[in-house]
Each structure stands twice: as C-alpha cells, then as structure tokens.
Design a protein around this motif. Structure first.
Motif, short mmCIF file in Angstrom:
data_model
loop_
_atom_site.label_atom_id
_atom_site.label_comp_id
_atom_site.label_asym_id
_atom_site.label_seq_id
_atom_site.Cartn_x
_atom_site.Cartn_y
_atom_site.Cartn_z
N ALA A 116 0.83 -1.20 0.00
CA ALA A 116 0.00 0.00 0.00
C ALA A 116 0.87 1.25 0.00
CB ALA A 116 -0.93 0.00 1.20
N LYS A 117 1.95 1.24 0.79
CA LYS A 117 2.86 2.39 0.84
C LYS A 117 3.57 2.58 -0.50
CE LYS A 117 6.31 4.58 3.67
NZ LYS A 117 7.13 4.54 4.85
N LYS A 123 1.92 6.82 -6.71
CA LYS A 123 0.94 7.86 -7.06
C LYS A 123 1.54 9.24 -6.86
CE LYS A 123 -3.44 5.52 -6.35
NZ LYS A 123 -4.69 5.54 -5.60
N LYS A 124 2.28 9.41 -5.74
CA LYS A 124 2.91 10.70 -5.48
C LYS A 124 3.92 11.02 -6.57
CE LYS A 124 2.68 11.22 -0.50
NZ LYS A 124 3.48 11.28 0.73
N ALA A 125 4.72 10.02 -6.93
CA ALA A 125 5.73 10.23 -7.98
C ALA A 125 5.05 10.56 -9.30
CB ALA A 125 6.62 9.01 -8.10
N LYS A 131 2.88 17.35 -12.52
CA LYS A 131 3.07 18.77 -12.22
C LYS A 131 4.23 19.33 -13.03
CE LYS A 131 1.30 18.85 -7.52
NZ LYS A 131 1.63 19.05 -6.12
N LYS A 132 5.31 18.53 -13.13
CA LYS A 132 6.48 18.98 -13.89
C LYS A 132 6.14 19.14 -15.36
CE LYS A 132 10.04 17.05 -10.94
NZ LYS A 132 11.09 16.08 -10.83
#
Length: 135
Positions: A116-117, A123-125, A131-132
């Motif tokens: 899960a982590k 997902k964060k990456a 965003k970039k």
C-alpha cells in the motif's frame, strides 16, 4: 435357576428381574409375569425371600449414610467443576486474542502495508511528474 420370560404363566411367588433389580409378587396359585418376551425373570423361593428381606433392609440402613455423603460430594464436585470451568473461560478470554469472524490474522499484514505504501509513493511520484509536465 431357571429364567422365565415376561408374559409367561407361572405359579404364585416371588420373581426377580435381573435388568433393573425389581422384585414382583405373583399372587394366587397362578399368574402371569409382567413384561414382554425380552424381559427375563428368576423365581425366588419363599424361604430365601423371608431370610433375605431383613438382610437387605439391614444393608440399606448401614449404607444409607454413605449414600448421603456420596451424593453430597457429588453435588459439591459438580459445583466446583462448574466454577473452575467458568474461571478458565474468563482467563482464556482475557489472555487470548479477540476473535473476529472473517478476519485473516496471519495473512501478511506487513506485506500488505508495504504494498500500500509503495502504491501511494508511486501515485505521489506520478503526481509530481504530472506537475512537472504542466510547468
């Protein structure tokens, strides 16, 4: 001693049922033994019955107190066993793990947390890359 079946015509006298230690009296000159073909009776001579009755009564009087004590100890033993069983159940419930139906307890929780982590980090990456790209 001759064994007789229930329902048999017999002369009057005393008859002993071996299965449940019952003594029955057939009154008169002739009579019928109670029960069916599977019930067996043994004739007891009248003199033996006259001699045995006081002996049986005396044995009853002698052993009656022992029967009372045996019943008392049996009752107290059952009460103690019930109390000990309840106490063991309470201790077992306090010490043992909580049972939750449908829950897998040895199903690799650590691995599931790790997975899960890792998915969350992915997902964060991915969000960071988006965003970039937008900039």
């Amino acid at each position: 001693m001759k064994e007789l079946n229930g329902g048999t015509k017999v002369p009057g006298g005393f008859y002993f049922h071996k299965g449940n230690w019952e003594i029955t009296v057939v009154q008169g000159e002739k009579g019928v033994l109670p029960g069916n073909d599977e019930t067996t009776w043994v004739r007891i001579p009248t003199l033996a019955m006259l001699a045995g009755a006081p002996v049986m009564g005396g044995l009853f009087v002698v052993f009656l107190p022992f029967l009372g004590f045996a019943m008392l100890f049996n009752h107290l033993g059952k009460k103690a066993a019930t109390g000990l069983r309840r106490a063991a159940d309470e201790v077992g419930a306090a010490v043992g793990p909580d049972y939750q139906p449908g829950m897998a307890t040895f199903a690799g929780r650590k691995k599931a947390k790790k997975d899960a982590k890792a998915a969350e980090d992915a997902k964060k990456a991915e969000g960071d890359e988006t965003k970039k790209d937008a900039e």
